[in-house]
Design an enzyme around this catalytic site. Sequence first.
Site, PDB file in Angstrom:
ATOM      1  N   TYR A 287       1.365  -1.022  -0.108  1.00  9.96           N
ATOM      2  CA  TYR A 287      -0.033   0.110   0.157  1.00  9.96           C
ATOM      3  C   TYR A 287       0.662   0.778   0.200  1.00  9.96           C
ATOM      4  CZ  TYR A 287      -4.244   2.540   1.338  1.00  9.96           C
ATOM      5  OH  TYR A 287      -5.287   3.550   0.720  1.00  9.96           O
ATOM      6  N   TYR A 337      -4.975   5.323  -7.781  1.00 14.46           N
ATOM      7  CA  TYR A 337      -5.537   5.295  -6.404  1.00 14.46           C
ATOM      8  C   TYR A 337      -6.421   4.950  -6.148  1.00 14.46           C
ATOM      9  CZ  TYR A 337      -6.663   6.343  -1.694  1.00 14.46           C
ATOM     10  OH  TYR A 337      -6.928   6.018  -0.290  1.00 14.46           O
TER      11      TYR A 337
END
Lengths: 387, 144
Positions: A287, A337
């Site tokens: 992440y 994203y």
Amino acid sequence: MPKRLLEFRDRTAIAGVGYTPFSKDSGVSTLTLACRAVLAAVEDAGLSPGEVDGLATHRVGDSAPPTLVGPALGLGDLSWHLDQFGGGSVSHAVVGQAALAVAAGLAETVVCYRAINARSEFRMGGTGRGVPVSPEVQYQAPYGYVAPPQQFAMYARAHMLRYGTRAEHFGALAVIQRANAAKNPRALMRTPITLDDYLASRWIAEPFRLLDCCLETDGACAVVVTTAERARSLRRPPVLVSAAAWGGGTSHLSCDDPTVTGAAGLAPRLYAQAGLGPGDIDVAQLYDCFTYSVIVQLEDYGFCPKGEGGPYVASGATALDGELPVNTHGGFLSEGYVHGVNHIAEAVSQLRGEAGDRQVPGAEVALSTAQPGYVLPATSALILRRA
Amino acid sequence: MPGYRPQPDRDSLGWWERVARRQFAVQECGACGTLRFPPRAFCAACRTEGWNWREVAPEGKVESWIVNRRPFVPGLGDPYLVVMVRLTPVPGCLMYGNWRAERPPEPGERVRGVFTQVDEALTVLDWMPESFIPARPAENPAAG
């Protein structure tokens, strides 16, 4: 570890992935994005929409829940659904929960999706929609301290002060991920950058520059979770869910060491569940809301000693031809994203051997992770394996 | 510092009321004596509800800081510095505030909380180098 968890290993699989295009302005609702990604994932798996009996998503009040997506796609009788509140720290928990539901027999075909108009509608932590719903915000907002770039910059500096991590380490990571994105037709940012470009990019919140920060993207991504047995009979090579773990993390108001994340507590459970260790991981999608979050995870997931994440990245270890290719799609920094689900989907593409110019040769085991547990004490991760 | 204003809730109202009076207090567990921040009903150490306010020295050490360079909060366009402080009297607890000095902090620097009255209705806690604080406590008196 509870003994019965061993029965969970490799019981379920990801049988399909689906995307919408990534953009700065989708021009459509998050409901539309969600429906498109769900249908694309179902199509990829070689299933028909009518076979879907579960839907799951995570959101922070900014997207379409299963109770909208189900009826919109004519899925009248979902036997299981999940509308998980939360940001990136729960992205992988959603797929883990779906795998549990499938393993338990509550549903057979669950589509996990994230649809987001993060650029054109809802800018997370930005000035448009106010602050997140948490009472703890009152102890930071009066100081002009509200947005994720600010908070992660604060943790990044703590790491810099403690371990000597430098801007050049963050920059090396941004450069490597952009190089990966250049090989990814889906990526929004494909023009290669240099360390000088990184250092010249404008300040956001020191020590973070623009190129430390993820993109804000409109788009959706979905994955289909079903039983391993059923996945073997479907169109695509099945990717097994070898482990799914949840963990705690760091409250921004109380922790003993802000340079250690919840991933450090979760990793041993995750690896034990899969019967694997960091040395078994062929490719990792970590992440990357910011450059720093990857560096701290490389340490907390055991790929390098604590404090050495920066030099590890600068050595080239995480490049496509390094010992541990990381964020082969370009990540949030350069692909787009989609709040964690595009990391899971990229792991699946790598394990299927379908990642094109950015394929890691012979990739058999992948780690994919959620936000490692800053700000809100929660994190999650998956280990996936080629069947 | 304008921008967002705190929205006290049923757990935090008493803390903000004390800040408005320039008192720095945290909760002290009535059963085990553990100090805690932020305010909440339960002691995480012994899981009981009884507590009282305990005034403590607003002292800490700099753990990190940022220099904000983007207008994340409406009206706050100029660069400003936010500091993360580890409270000396309350183990494990971190607080934030704006930095009340012309120079940046130093790593691990000892700091002291100072109260900034934003307007008639709002006072907040900021931080400055401990070396800036005069020896006489009367310099930073409690209001009223």
